[in-house]
Motif scaffolding. Structure first.
Motif, short mmCIF file in Angstrom:
data_model
loop_
_atom_site.label_atom_id
_atom_site.label_comp_id
_atom_site.label_asym_id
_atom_site.label_seq_id
_atom_site.Cartn_x
_atom_site.Cartn_y
_atom_site.Cartn_z
N ASP A 75 -3.28 -31.49 -3.65
CA ASP A 75 -2.64 -32.72 -3.74
C ASP A 75 -1.40 -32.73 -2.95
N HIS A 76 -1.08 -31.93 -1.80
CA HIS A 76 0.18 -31.61 -1.01
C HIS A 76 -0.37 -31.95 0.75
N ARG A 77 -1.73 -31.97 1.04
CA ARG A 77 -3.03 -32.40 2.07
C ARG A 77 -3.91 -32.82 2.01
N VAL A 78 -3.91 -34.20 1.55
CA VAL A 78 -4.90 -35.05 1.52
C VAL A 78 -4.08 -36.73 1.57
N ALA A 79 -4.22 -37.14 2.97
CA ALA A 79 -3.84 -38.28 2.37
C ALA A 79 -4.63 -39.36 2.28
N ILE A 80 -3.88 -40.45 1.18
CA ILE A 80 -5.78 -41.14 1.07
C ILE A 80 -5.41 -42.94 2.13
N ASP A 81 -6.71 -42.69 2.59
CA ASP A 81 -6.26 -44.10 3.04
C ASP A 81 -7.75 -45.08 1.92
N LEU A 82 -7.02 -45.99 1.65
CA LEU A 82 -8.09 -46.96 -0.14
C LEU A 82 -9.06 -47.95 1.20
N LEU A 83 -8.29 -48.46 2.85
CA LEU A 83 -8.93 -48.90 3.24
C LEU A 83 -10.54 -48.06 3.86
#
Length: 351
Positions: free
Chosen positions: A190-198
Motif C-alpha cells: 500500500d505504501h510502495r505503489v503510486a497509481i497512475d490511472l492514465l
C-alpha cells in the motif's frame, strides 16, 4: 556486504541449476531422464516389465507410468521453480524503474537467496512433507494389494519409497519458500505503489509475477492428475491435487487482489475529486458572462478526463497475461491428451 546479506544462501535446487552447464529446461530434463533411467534399472533388476499388453495394445505398466510422472514432477519443481525465481526478480527490477518502490533488502530475498530462518522454516515444512509422503506411500503404493515394508522391499519398491518421500519433502519446502517470495512483493504494498490511472500498464508486472508463481503449482497438479492413469487407488490423490490448485490460486490471487484494491481505491478518490470539480465548473459555465466562456474548455477537459478514468481497468493484467492464464487453466486437459498421445506412440512403436 552487510552481515544480514551474508546470512542468505540458495537452496540446493538453485545451486544445482547455477552449477549446471545446461539451461533451466535441459537441466530439469536431464534430471528427469536420469531418474527414469534409474527406475528402469531397478525394474529390470527385479525382472519387472516396463511395457505390458493390455487388451491387445502395448502400454506402460502401472509402475512405469507412475515413475515417468514422478520424474516429470522433479523437472517441474526444480526447473520451473528456478525459472519463476529468476524471472520474478527481473520483473521486480523493472517495476522499481517504473516507480514501484522495491527496496534493495526486499529484492535481496530473491537475489541472494532466503535467510537462515527461512531455510530452517523450510526444513521444518520438509519434515512435515516427509511424514505425509510416508503415509501416502504406505496407503497408495500396494503392489498386488500388499503393503510394502522395509522387510519385504524390492529395489523397485525402495525407488518408489525414496521418490515419494523426496517429492513430498520438496513440495512442502517449496511451499514454504513460495510463501516467502510472494510476501516480498505484497509486504507494505500500500505504501510502495503510486497509481497512475492514465497508465495502469505500469503495474502489469504484478500480474506476470503472480502468474509465474502459480504456474509451477498448476503444472505439478497437472502431472499428479496424470498419475491417476496408473493408479488403482485414487482417494488420496484428490486432496493432493486440490491442495496444489489451492496453493496456485492463493499465490495468484494474493498480490492481484492487493493491487486491484489499490487501483479501485485510487479510482474512487480520483472520480470523486473530478466530479466535484465538474459540478463547480458547470455552475460557472451555466452563469452568464466572460467567466462562462472561460469555463467551457475546462468543463470539456474534465468530462473527457472523467470518462478516461472511469474506463481505466482495475486489474494489473494485460491481454498476453490473460491469454497465458487461460492456457494454464487448460493444462489438465492437455495432461490427459498427453497421456493418450504416449499410449498412441507406444502402440506405433510396438506395432
Amino acid at each position: 556486504m552487510s552481515k544480514k546479506g551474508e546470512d542468505r544462501s540458495f537452496g540446493w535446487e538453485t545451486r544445482l541449476v547455477l552449477a549446471s552447464p545446461l539451461n533451466l529446461f535441459w537441466t530439469g530434463a536431464a534430471i528427469a531422464v536420469l531418474l527414469y533411467l534409474s527406475f528402469m534399472s531397478c525394474a529390470l533388476w527385479n525382472g519387472l516389465n516396463i511395457v505390458i499388453d493390455r487388451a491387445g495394445d502395448p502400454t506402460l505398466s502401472s509402475d512405469a507410468w507412475t515413475a515417468l510422472c514422478m520424474s516429470l514432477l522433479w523437472w517441474t519443481i526444480i526447473s520451473l521453480g528456478q525459472y519463476t525465481r529468476s524471472a520474478n526478480l527481473a520483473e521486480a527490477w523493472k517495476l522499481s524503474k517504473l516507480g514501484v518502490s522495491m527496496s534493495v533488502e526486499r529484492l535481496a530475498e530473491l537475489e541472494r537467496g532466503p535467510t537462515r530462518v527461512a531455510h530452517r522454516r523450510a526444513a521444518f515444512f520438509g519434515l512435515i512433507g516427509a511424514a505425509a509422503g510416508f503415509v501416502f506411500y504406505t496407503i497408495v503404493y500396494r503392489p498386488d494389494g500388499q503393503v510394502v515394508w522395509p522387510s519385504n522391499m524390492t529395489l523397485t519398491n525402495a525407488w518408489f519409497f525414496v521418490m515419494t518421500l523426496g517429492l513430498f519433502t520438496e513440495i512442502f519446502r517449496s511451499l514454504s519458500f513460495l510463501r516467502m517470495d510472494t510476501s516480498v512483493f505484497v509486504r507494505d504494498l500500500d505504501h510502495r505503489v503510486a497509481i497512475d490511472l492514465l497508465d495502469i500498464s505500469k503495474l502489469d508486472g504484478f500480474g506476470r509475477i503472480a502468474l509465474r508463481g502459480a504456474l509451477p503449482w498448476l503444472l505439478t497438479g497437472t502431472i499428479v492428475l496424470l498419475l491417476l492413469l496408473g493408479q488403482r487407488s485414487t482417494e488420496l490423490f484428490l486432496p493432493l491435487i486440490a491442495g496444489l490448485v489451492a496453493s496456485a490460486t492463493i499465490v495468484f490471487a494474493w498480490p492481484m487482489w492487493r493491487v486491484h484494491r489499490l487501483i479501485d481505491n485510487a479510482k474512487k478518490v480520483e472520480l470523486a475529486r473530478l466530479r466535484r470539480e465538474i459540478f463547480e465548473t458547470r455552475a460557472v459555465f451555466d452563469s452568464q458572462g466572460a467567466e462562462s466562456d472561460r469555463a467551457a474548455p475546462r468543463l470539456s477537459a474534465l468530462l473527457a478526463l472523467e470518462g478516461r478514468v472511469e474506463k481505466a481497468r482495475e486489474w494489473p493484467l494485460d491481454m498476453p497475461t490473460v491469454f497465458r492464464f487461460g492456457l494454464y487453466l487448460a493444462l489438465p486437459l492437455g495432461s490427459w491428451l498427453g497421456g493418450a498421445i504416449v499410449e498412441r506412440i507406444l502402440a506405433l512403436v510396438m506395432g
